[in-house]
Design an enzyme around this catalytic site. Structure first.
Site, PDB file in Angstrom:
ATOM      1  N   CYS A  39       0.839  -1.190   0.000  1.00 38.20           N
ATOM      2  CA  CYS A  39       0.000   0.000   0.000  1.00 38.20           C
ATOM      3  C   CYS A  39       0.883   1.253   0.000  1.00 38.20           C
ATOM      4  O   CYS A  39       2.000   1.241   0.508  1.00 38.20           O
ATOM      5  CB  CYS A  39      -0.899  -0.006   1.230  1.00 38.20           C
ATOM      6  SG  CYS A  39      -2.093   1.363   1.262  1.00 38.20           S
ATOM      7  N   ASP A  41       0.432   3.696   1.752  1.00 42.67           N
ATOM      8  CA  ASP A  41       0.407   4.196   3.130  1.00 42.67           C
ATOM      9  C   ASP A  41       1.831   4.465   3.643  1.00 42.67           C
ATOM     10  O   ASP A  41       2.705   3.598   3.561  1.00 42.67           O
ATOM     11  CB  ASP A  41      -0.280   3.132   4.012  1.00 42.67           C
ATOM     12  CG  ASP A  41      -0.615   3.659   5.393  1.00 42.67           C
ATOM     13  OD1 ASP A  41       0.316   4.084   6.112  1.00 42.67           O
ATOM     14  OD2 ASP A  41      -1.805   3.643   5.765  1.00 42.67           O
ATOM     15  N   ARG A  43       3.034   4.523   6.422  1.00 42.87           N
ATOM     16  CA  ARG A  43       3.491   3.740   7.575  1.00 42.87           C
ATOM     17  C   ARG A  43       3.964   2.337   7.207  1.00 42.87           C
ATOM     18  O   ARG A  43       4.442   1.587   8.069  1.00 42.87           O
ATOM     19  CB  ARG A  43       2.346   3.634   8.598  1.00 42.87           C
ATOM     20  CG  ARG A  43       1.859   4.977   9.093  1.00 42.87           C
ATOM     21  CD  ARG A  43       0.519   4.851   9.781  1.00 42.87           C
ATOM     22  NE  ARG A  43      -0.536   4.434   8.849  1.00 42.87           N
ATOM     23  CZ  ARG A  43      -1.810   4.233   9.191  1.00 42.87           C
ATOM     24  NH1 ARG A  43      -2.191   4.414  10.442  1.00 42.87           N
ATOM     25  NH2 ARG A  43      -2.695   3.865   8.288  1.00 42.87           N
ATOM     26  N   HIS A  99      -2.291  -4.303   5.066  1.00 39.47           N
ATOM     27  CA  HIS A  99      -1.856  -3.849   6.394  1.00 39.47           C
ATOM     28  C   HIS A  99      -3.023  -3.384   7.245  1.00 39.47           C
ATOM     29  O   HIS A  99      -4.079  -3.025   6.726  1.00 39.47           O
ATOM     30  CB  HIS A  99      -0.839  -2.711   6.247  1.00 39.47           C
ATOM     31  CG  HIS A  99      -1.440  -1.432   5.707  1.00 39.47           C
ATOM     32  ND1 HIS A  99      -1.836  -0.404   6.531  1.00 39.47           N
ATOM     33  CD2 HIS A  99      -1.731  -1.042   4.456  1.00 39.47           C
ATOM     34  CE1 HIS A  99      -2.325   0.576   5.787  1.00 39.47           C
ATOM     35  NE2 HIS A  99      -2.279   0.212   4.527  1.00 39.47           N
ATOM     36  N   CYS A 102      -5.794   0.123   7.148  1.00 43.91           N
ATOM     37  CA  CYS A 102      -5.660   0.614   5.771  1.00 43.91           C
ATOM     38  C   CYS A 102      -6.814   1.581   5.459  1.00 43.91           C
ATOM     39  O   CYS A 102      -7.989   1.209   5.572  1.00 43.91           O
ATOM     40  CB  CYS A 102      -5.663  -0.557   4.792  1.00 43.91           C
ATOM     41  SG  CYS A 102      -5.441  -0.037   3.067  1.00 43.91           S
TER      42      CYS A 102
HETATM   43 ZN    ZN Z   1      -3.417   0.980   2.982  1.00 41.74          ZN
END
Ligand code: ZN
Length: 204
Positions: A39, A41, A43, A99, A102
């Protein structure tokens, strides 16, 4: 941007020198063993999670770690990157990593209004199959966001297998697919078992 400039300075001063030999080698060699699809993302950082060095992972990151199924009409950047990794670079393993927490899966599982972000709404249609599967009674009892995060990994692995380069690799036994879920709070990674749908800790 100040933070990034300072980061570049630190990279040049502290991180690059001990790896100078590696980077000199990599300047003329690009043979990653793994295609990692995660992703976007901020993090979820593949190289950090896998403790991998530069040159080891070929990475594609998309919102929701989505992989559009192959279409003969118009290849996109994801399809081109997959094909390049498998057919040209010869990766032998492909990981699709979902994850916890999300944003994309939360928006879908909780039915958020996405009319203000039409590109996001359009992109998340690549998770329609996951959404339909996660809504079935067999996944009842678990948190709906968590259930969708897991189901989505399986859906994207199936989409991945529709790409001709991946299909050829699977048929020849030169490519293996893996579904992972990363937990931000604990740093744990589970490998999902396609037979049971359950996750097993990858490294206890
Ligand atoms: Zn995500």
């Amino acid at each position: 941007m100040h933070d990034l400039t300072e980061g570049v300075r630190r990279f040049k001063r502290d991180i690059f020198p001990p790896r100078a030999e590696l980077f000199a080698h990599l300047a003329g060699h690009h043979r990653p063993a793994t295609l990692f699809i995660g992703c976007s993302d901020a993090r979820v950082v593949p190289e950090l999670i896998c403790a991998s060095e530069p040159g080891e992972l070929f990475v594609i990151r998309t919102a929701g770690n989505l992989v559009p199924a192959h279409t003969p009409v118009r290849a996109d950047g994801v399809a081109a990157s997959i094909e390049y990794a498998v057919a040209v670079l010869g990766v032998s393993g492909i990981v699709v990593c979902g994850h916890s927490a999300c944003g994309a899966m939360t928006a879908l599982a909780e039915g958020h209004d996405l009319t203000g972000t039409p590109a996001v709404a359009d992109w998340l249609r690549h998770a329609d199959t996951a959404r339909a599967r996660a809504a079935t009674p067999s996944t009842g009892g678990t948190d709906p966001v968590d259930a969708l995060i897991r189901t989505n990994v399986f859906t994207q692995l199936a989409n991945l297998a529709t790409h001709p380069s991946v299909a050829r690799g699977l048929a020849a036994g030169t490519v293996t697919l893996h579904g992972w879920v990363y937990d931000i709070a604990t740093g744990g990674v589970e490998e999902l078992d396609p037979a049971t749908g359950r996750g097993n800790a990858l490294a206890a």
